[in-house]
Write a protein that holds these residues in place. Sequence first.
Motif, PDB file in Angstrom:
ATOM      1  N   GLU A 125       0.817  -1.200   0.000  1.00 40.14           N
ATOM      2  CA  GLU A 125       0.000   0.000   0.000  1.00 40.14           C
ATOM      3  C   GLU A 125       0.862   1.265   0.000  1.00 40.14           C
ATOM      4  N   ALA A 126       2.120   1.133   0.447  1.00 39.11           N
ATOM      5  CA  ALA A 126       3.027   2.290   0.397  1.00 39.11           C
ATOM      6  C   ALA A 126       3.221   2.758  -1.035  1.00 39.11           C
ATOM      7  N   ALA A 127       3.179   1.816  -1.980  1.00 41.53           N
ATOM      8  CA  ALA A 127       3.294   2.178  -3.397  1.00 41.53           C
ATOM      9  C   ALA A 127       1.984   2.747  -3.925  1.00 41.53           C
ATOM     10  N   VAL A 128       0.871   2.180  -3.470  1.00 45.51           N
ATOM     11  CA  VAL A 128      -0.442   2.634  -3.952  1.00 45.51           C
ATOM     12  C   VAL A 128      -0.697   4.085  -3.556  1.00 45.51           C
ATOM     13  N   ASP A 129      -0.310   4.452  -2.343  1.00 42.15           N
ATOM     14  CA  ASP A 129      -0.615   5.784  -1.810  1.00 42.15           C
ATOM     15  C   ASP A 129       0.507   6.797  -2.017  1.00 42.15           C
ATOM     16  N   ALA A 130       1.536   6.427  -2.746  1.00 43.90           N
ATOM     17  CA  ALA A 130       2.664   7.339  -2.956  1.00 43.90           C
ATOM     18  C   ALA A 130       2.294   8.447  -3.941  1.00 43.90           C
ATOM     19  N   ASP A 131       2.970   9.579  -3.806  1.00 45.68           N
ATOM     20  CA  ASP A 131       2.846  10.652  -4.788  1.00 45.68           C
ATOM     21  C   ASP A 131       3.696  10.371  -6.015  1.00 45.68           C
ATOM     22  N   LEU A 132       4.785   9.602  -5.800  1.00 49.06           N
ATOM     23  CA  LEU A 132       5.731   9.321  -6.873  1.00 49.06           C
ATOM     24  C   LEU A 132       6.374   7.961  -6.632  1.00 49.06           C
ATOM     25  N   LEU A 133       6.503   7.169  -7.694  1.00 45.55           N
ATOM     26  CA  LEU A 133       7.211   5.895  -7.628  1.00 45.55           C
ATOM     27  C   LEU A 133       8.558   6.037  -8.318  1.00 45.55           C
ATOM     28  N   LEU A 134       9.623   5.680  -7.616  1.00 43.44           N
ATOM     29  CA  LEU A 134      10.936   5.568  -8.241  1.00 43.44           C
ATOM     30  C   LEU A 134      11.077   4.132  -8.708  1.00 43.44           C
ATOM     31  N   HIS A 135      10.914   3.916 -10.006  1.00 40.74           N
ATOM     32  CA  HIS A 135      10.999   2.576 -10.587  1.00 40.74           C
ATOM     33  C   HIS A 135      12.462   2.288 -10.882  1.00 40.74           C
ATOM     34  N   VAL A 136      13.099   1.523  -9.993  1.00 44.61           N
ATOM     35  CA  VAL A 136      14.523   1.233 -10.112  1.00 44.61           C
ATOM     36  C   VAL A 136      14.718   0.073 -11.085  1.00 44.61           C
ATOM     37  N   VAL A 137      15.560   0.282 -12.095  1.00 44.12           N
ATOM     38  CA  VAL A 137      15.787  -0.704 -13.154  1.00 44.12           C
ATOM     39  C   VAL A 137      17.267  -1.085 -13.179  1.00 44.12           C
ATOM     40  N   ASP A 138      17.526  -2.380 -13.254  1.00 41.66           N
ATOM     41  CA  ASP A 138      18.898  -2.862 -13.423  1.00 41.66           C
ATOM     42  C   ASP A 138      19.268  -2.695 -14.895  1.00 41.66           C
ATOM     43  N   SER A 139      19.949  -1.591 -15.225  1.00 42.78           N
ATOM     44  CA  SER A 139      20.256  -1.297 -16.625  1.00 42.78           C
ATOM     45  C   SER A 139      21.282  -2.265 -17.202  1.00 42.78           C
ATOM     46  N   ALA A 140      21.997  -3.002 -16.344  1.00 43.60           N
ATOM     47  CA  ALA A 140      23.001  -3.948 -16.820  1.00 43.60           C
ATOM     48  C   ALA A 140      22.399  -5.295 -17.196  1.00 43.60           C
ATOM     49  N   SER A 141      21.134  -5.510 -16.873  1.00 42.23           N
ATOM     50  CA  SER A 141      20.479  -6.783 -17.189  1.00 42.23           C
ATOM     51  C   SER A 141      19.917  -6.745 -18.609  1.00 42.23           C
ATOM     52  N   HIS A 142      20.238  -7.761 -19.400  1.00 37.01           N
ATOM     53  CA  HIS A 142      19.685  -7.782 -20.755  1.00 37.01           C
ATOM     54  C   HIS A 142      18.204  -8.154 -20.759  1.00 37.01           C
ATOM     55  N   ALA A 143      17.666  -8.531 -19.582  1.00 38.50           N
ATOM     56  CA  ALA A 143      16.234  -8.835 -19.475  1.00 38.50           C
ATOM     57  C   ALA A 143      15.474  -7.672 -18.843  1.00 38.50           C
ATOM     58  N   ARG A 144      16.073  -6.465 -18.880  1.00 34.25           N
ATOM     59  CA  ARG A 144      15.469  -5.342 -18.175  1.00 34.25           C
ATOM     60  C   ARG A 144      14.085  -4.966 -18.703  1.00 34.25           C
ATOM     61  N   ASP A 145      13.860  -5.100 -20.019  1.00 29.85           N
ATOM     62  CA  ASP A 145      12.547  -4.749 -20.574  1.00 29.85           C
ATOM     63  C   ASP A 145      11.469  -5.673 -20.020  1.00 29.85           C
ATOM     64  N   GLU A 146      11.759  -6.979 -19.968  1.00 29.40           N
ATOM     65  CA  GLU A 146      10.808  -7.936 -19.408  1.00 29.40           C
ATOM     66  C   GLU A 146      10.595  -7.673 -17.924  1.00 29.40           C
ATOM     67  N   GLN A 147      11.664  -7.307 -17.214  1.00 27.88           N
ATOM     68  CA  GLN A 147      11.544  -7.022 -15.785  1.00 27.88           C
ATOM     69  C   GLN A 147      10.686  -5.789 -15.542  1.00 27.88           C
ATOM     70  N   MET A 148      10.864  -4.753 -16.369  1.00 25.69           N
ATOM     71  CA  MET A 148      10.045  -3.549 -16.236  1.00 25.69           C
ATOM     72  C   MET A 148       8.581  -3.861 -16.507  1.00 25.69           C
ATOM     73  N   ALA A 149       8.328  -4.711 -17.496  1.00 28.94           N
ATOM     74  CA  ALA A 149       6.950  -5.094 -17.814  1.00 28.94           C
ATOM     75  C   ALA A 149       6.326  -5.864 -16.655  1.00 28.94           C
ATOM     76  N   GLU A 150       7.120  -6.719 -16.003  1.00 28.39           N
ATOM     77  CA  GLU A 150       6.602  -7.494 -14.872  1.00 28.39           C
ATOM     78  C   GLU A 150       6.269  -6.581 -13.703  1.00 28.39           C
ATOM     79  N   VAL A 151       7.115  -5.592 -13.451  1.00 26.40           N
ATOM     80  CA  VAL A 151       6.821  -4.620 -12.392  1.00 26.40           C
ATOM     81  C   VAL A 151       5.527  -3.885 -12.706  1.00 26.40           C
ATOM     82  N   GLY A 152       5.348  -3.529 -13.970  1.00 29.40           N
ATOM     83  CA  GLY A 152       4.116  -2.865 -14.374  1.00 29.40           C
ATOM     84  C   GLY A 152       2.890  -3.721 -14.129  1.00 29.40           C
TER      85      GLY A 152
END
Length: 384
Positions: A272-299
Amino acid sequence: MHERPASGERAVIVQLDFGQVDVEDQLEELRLLTESAGGLVVAEVRGRRHSPDPRTFAGKGKVDEVAAMIAAADAQLVIFNHALSPVQQRNLEQSLKCRVVDRNSLILDIFALRAASAEGKLQVELAQLEHLATRLVRGWTHLERQRGGIGMRGPGETQLETDRRLLGNRVKLLKERLGKLSRQRGVQRKARRRGDVLNVSLVGYTNAGKSTLFNTLTHAGVYAADQLFATLDTTSRKLWIEQAGNIVISDTVGFIRDLPHSLVDAFHATLEAAVDADLLLHVVDSASHARDEQMAEVGRVLEEIGARDVPQLIVWNKIDLTEASAGVDRDEYGNISRVRISSRTGDGMELLRQALAEHARAKAESRRKALDEAARLAQSDFSY
């Protein structure tokens, strides 16, 4: 009667390909999950199938291959990177003569290891019990026997019925306790929203560097390690930002592909801390070649918990492992949409602070306009 075999740390991992495009990434993630749970991967078994076998998931030939690997590697545990039905799990254990664990059970076990706070432990226990409830029906046949013996003879309630009833009572109690904690959190969040303080939550795929970033920003000393689900419990700290004042920043549990629904439900109070936040810092591992899939899963998880529409700032982390340089990207409206940083080296952290300051000032300005409009309307009503 089938008693479950004992378990050990030497594990054979199994990954079957049903037409996925990222099998290698999934296998590597299973290795990390196993190591995070304290296991030692001594062998791996792969295979291709059109669909799971109803009886053993993998089919007789593949089960025989797994059995040979167990004998050759002196393993005591088999871990499937898939969700197994209770019947499939029981049949596999009968055939392999060792403990069989599926992906959901493995993640639950890691959560049990990592939970530190009283609330985190309650959430993990609830998820484990709800997972166990699906295993009581046909997973262990000895639970179907009626209890007997001196002092135990009675109306004829079977062990299965007794366990189901006791489990249901415990689940109800845990949900009541978590509901009370959730209401307490709600009161605290309302108090924070009454002020001009910007509420920020860190979200992202597990092992993307959220806790390291949190420590770098706040010097909180939260446990951070190069392992999956290093931290589970939400931690909030105040952070002073130049030209913006205090903001509240929270570190939340990391996400992962195919996160069991029982865990999402159990950890709803934490999320719920994410639901009620004013802003989400979506931290992405830019060194991972699966980062696009990981971002989609977070979404997908954010959508499931109702936080999809909360504004996001992408934090492109671990640039020290790539050739990228620190910097910011802005959208077509001139707002910062992505910050490239390294939370480990501190490169780009000042840019992130500036981005947070922009959002804090924007919230304060929006609040000021809302108050001015409310005052104008009140004055207009009074003049009539």
